[in-house]
Design a protein around this motif. Structure first.
Motif, short mmCIF file in Angstrom:
data_model
loop_
_atom_site.label_atom_id
_atom_site.label_comp_id
_atom_site.label_asym_id
_atom_site.label_seq_id
_atom_site.Cartn_x
_atom_site.Cartn_y
_atom_site.Cartn_z
N ARG A 52 36.58 38.42 33.38
CA ARG A 52 37.93 38.07 33.27
C ARG A 52 39.18 37.95 35.44
N GLU A 70 59.08 55.64 33.75
CA GLU A 70 57.73 55.34 35.45
C GLU A 70 56.50 56.12 35.98
N GLY A 82 51.89 46.86 35.74
CA GLY A 82 51.71 47.26 34.38
C GLY A 82 50.86 46.73 33.27
N LEU A 83 50.96 45.55 34.01
CA LEU A 83 49.28 44.50 32.60
C LEU A 83 48.34 45.45 32.48
N PRO A 84 47.42 44.91 31.76
CA PRO A 84 46.48 45.08 31.61
C PRO A 84 45.22 43.75 32.12
N MET A 85 45.64 43.71 33.60
CA MET A 85 45.26 42.57 34.39
C MET A 85 44.52 43.33 35.98
N ARG A 115 58.76 54.26 44.40
CA ARG A 115 56.60 54.87 44.55
C ARG A 115 56.42 56.09 43.90
N HIS A 118 51.86 32.72 27.84
CA HIS A 118 51.05 32.97 28.92
C HIS A 118 50.44 34.26 29.01
N PHE A 119 51.47 35.73 28.52
CA PHE A 119 51.01 36.61 29.28
C PHE A 119 50.75 37.30 27.42
N LEU A 158 50.14 29.25 35.96
CA LEU A 158 51.21 29.15 36.18
C LEU A 158 52.01 29.10 36.99
N ARG A 210 43.95 30.87 34.56
CA ARG A 210 45.60 30.53 34.13
C ARG A 210 46.84 31.07 34.60
N LEU A 223 60.54 46.72 30.70
CA LEU A 223 61.29 47.01 32.51
C LEU A 223 62.42 46.98 32.30
N LEU A 245 41.20 35.38 33.84
CA LEU A 245 43.17 35.34 33.71
C LEU A 245 43.75 34.65 35.27
N ILE A 279 55.58 47.80 27.73
CA ILE A 279 56.40 48.39 28.95
C ILE A 279 57.58 47.03 28.87
N LEU A 326 57.56 40.51 25.70
CA LEU A 326 56.84 40.28 26.14
C LEU A 326 56.92 41.88 26.15
N LEU A 362 41.91 49.71 32.88
CA LEU A 362 43.11 48.67 32.35
C LEU A 362 42.91 48.73 30.28
N ASP A 418 47.75 36.27 26.79
CA ASP A 418 46.81 36.33 27.53
C ASP A 418 45.88 37.59 27.47
N TYR A 419 47.07 38.47 28.27
CA TYR A 419 46.05 39.58 28.54
C TYR A 419 46.18 40.45 27.84
N PHE A 420 46.17 41.20 26.90
CA PHE A 420 45.61 41.30 25.66
C PHE A 420 45.20 41.25 25.09
N LYS A 448 45.72 50.74 29.78
CA LYS A 448 46.90 49.70 30.01
C LYS A 448 47.36 48.68 28.86
N ALA A 449 45.86 48.42 28.11
CA ALA A 449 46.22 47.18 26.85
C ALA A 449 46.42 48.15 26.19
N TYR A 452 53.77 53.79 37.40
CA TYR A 452 54.66 52.84 38.30
C TYR A 452 54.77 54.16 39.31
N ARG A 453 54.84 55.33 39.03
CA ARG A 453 55.21 56.27 40.45
C ARG A 453 54.32 57.41 40.03
#
Lengths: 282, 266
Positions: free
Chosen positions: B3, A48, B95-98, B266, A100-101, B14, B10, A83, B7, A81, A143, A73, A103-105, A76-77, A53-54
């Motif tokens: 963006r 993580e 964790g997403l590119p959002m 954390r 839906h997910f 959801l 969308r 989890l 998003l 991950i 995912l 971002l 759409d983020y990439f 991250k793309a 995340y940490r």
């Protein structure tokens, strides 16, 4: 080119409890490294930190050349991950979730192809909350791989899989490896590490106690083999570092087959357990 | 920014899907005002409250619409977000590119759509069964619009900020529901505000709900009904001021305290 993942003297404590203690390792592009260790050894904390995340207390980490604590971002793309989460998104269907997910990439795979790749086509219209543990885990994997990640983090991906599903999953991961995906895998299944990982790192109480190819770790290749056979009614065993020579000598004493002959080399699991035991006795 | 909006849109779809599919949330945050309106409206259908022929049912409708703001925004988010933090929904998003803003656009949009749908149903029920007259002047509709928007904004931000208070997602509703109930009892929803003890009126005046109910009464009660208000007037300017202050306060609080990771990570 610098390694895909570089970890140097990483340290992280929660209060008085040291979770990650001076951990260093690298993962080359296209390589799969498995982190093995008992619960609470620091696998998830390490993972993580690399996922962003940490925050580590000290030491440095680079994933695709970027400090995960500062990853944007675009960075991250390029990650996938998986989890250890299995209760969220319960009211959506599998297809809704994957679509839906996607759409983020920026360059995601086709949702239906990913659903098929993890073997959930028949469950595409089922609510996530109604999936079995193994099916739910496969959704998480879907995912994770949706965005064509360059680095894929798999945190105990096959927990709750039946043996057939686990083998299908391994085939999928091998395809991703063939496409050049770098993979950091944590798992409790030694067989999984042996099959998928180019190298395994055994981690105990926050420290890496050994890191090598699965066939060589803990001097596995040079370890003594156990030869066992039967003479009359008695089962005999012999530990030897030259099993071939020993069996040849044995063969000369028997006219035909050597009864109940076995040559046993230590399995990864045995090596792993002996490494943990050594670490505990230290 | 584009963006985040794409998003975010969308995510609204959801979030709404999840909001209405989750039976507890749909009942507790969406259906409850209608159920209460039917019950209270029927029990007090003919009870007059001291001005003309206004009945408590009419008075109560204004209170229920104001409560609807609190239900769909504050109560909804202050319960749902701790659960999402517990079950790693938020962690997955982080964790997403959002752009993080997309998550909050999704939440705010869900709240807005749920509230609008709720108001429409409340008004239909009110007009058909409890003799409520819809506002006839543009002025009143305009007030209805701004008080709704300010109320939703402030209570959405407060709900996001309050989401760090419950220790666990499971216990969140047990903490949030009593707060909402106390505010309703003291802010002129279940009782006529004018009949409450002064200390209770003063207490309620600190929080948004009192100002929401009062302004909704301006929108839905006839001219002259301000004589049954404590101040003897509608205090629209003061309402706008208090709600704006809570919006700014809520924004600052939300930015300061909001957390994505489950407790202890954390």
């Amino acid at each position: 080119m610098s390694p895909a993942i570089e970890v140097d003297s990483l340290h992280k404590a929660y209060g008085d409890v040291v979770a990650v203690d001076e951990v260093s390792f690298t993962v080359e592009h296209g390589e799969c490294l498995a982190l093995l260790g008992p619960n609470g050894a620091g696998k998830t904390t390490t993972t993580e930190i690399l996922e962003g995340y940490r925050k580590a207390d000290s030491g440095s980490a680079r994933v695709l050349g970027v400090d995960p604590a500062k990853g944007d971002l675009t960075w991250k793309a390029r990650l996938g991950i998986v989890l250890q989460a299995d209760r969220d998104l319960g009211d959506l269907t599998v297809r809704e979730t994957v679509s839906h997910f996607a759409d983020y990439f920026p360059d995601s795979r086709d949702p239906d192809e990913v659903i098929a790749a993890v073997g959930l086509t028949e469950k595409a219209k089922a609510r996530n909350g109604k999936l079995s543990g193994g099916q739910r885990r496969r959704l998480d994997v879907a995912l994770g791989i949706l965005g064509r990640p360059e680095v894929l983090f798999l945190d105990e991906p096959t927990t709750g899989f039946d043996p057939a599903a686990r083998r299908d999953f391994w085939t999928l991961i091998e395809q991703l490896k063939a496409e050049g995906t770098t993979i950091l895998l944590t798992t409790h299944y030694l067989e999984e590490a042996e099959r998928l990982a180019d190298r395994v790192a055994v981690i105990a109480r926050g420290r890496i106690v050994a890191c090598d190819a699965p066939g060589r770790i803990g001097n596995r290749a040079d370890a003594q083999a156990i030869v066992s056979w039967r003479e009359g009614d008695i089962d005999l065993t012999e530990a030897t570092s030259e099993p071939t020579e020993f069996v040849r000598a044995l063969a000369e004493r028997f006219a035909g087959e050597i009864p109940a002959l076995q040559v046993h080399r230590p399995t990864l699991e045995e090596i792993y357990l002996s490494l943990l035991k050594m670490e505990e006795e230290r | 920014m584009n963006r985040a909006i794409t998003l975010g849109r969308r995510r609204i779809v959801l979030e709404l899907r999840q909001f209405f599919r989750d039976r507890e949330s749909a009942l507790f945050n969406f259906m409850l005002p209608m159920i209460l309106l039917v019950i209270f409206g029927s029990v007090f259908a003919n009870q007059e409250i001291g001005f003309g022929d206004i009945t408590f049912a009419q008075y109560f409708l204004a209170g229920m619409i104001a409560s609807g703001i609190l239900y769909t925004s504050f109560q909804n988010l202050a319960i749902a977000i701790p659960m999402e933090r517990d079950d790693s929904t938020l962690k997955r998003l982080a964790g997403l590119p959002m752009p993080k803003a997309a998550c909050f656009i999704g939440k705010a949009g869900m709240v807005f759509v749920a509230y609008v749908a709720q108001v429409i149903i409340l008004l239909i029920v009110g007009v058909l069964f409890f003799g409520i007259n819809l506002p006839s002047t543009a002025d009143r509709w305009f007030t209805f619009a701004w008080v709704s928007v300010l109320g939703l904004l402030s209570c959405t931000l407060l709900g996001i900020a309050f989401s760090v208070v419950p220790r666990q997602g499971k216990g969140a509703s047990a903490i949030v529901a009593p707060i909402v109930l106390v505010l309703q009892f003291t802010s002129g929803v279940f009782f006529v505000f004018n009949d409450l003890p002064t200390w209770m009126q003063n207490f309620a005046s600190i929080f948004p709900l009192k100002w929401l109910t009062q302004t909704m009464r301006y929108v839905f009660l006839p001219d002259g009904a301000e004589v049954i208000e404590v101040a003897g007037e509608w205090q629209l300017g003061l309402s706008a001021l208090v709600l704006t202050a809570w919006t700014i306060g809520g924004l600052v609080l939300a930015l300061l305290v909001f957390r994505w990771a489950p407790r202890g990570e954390r």
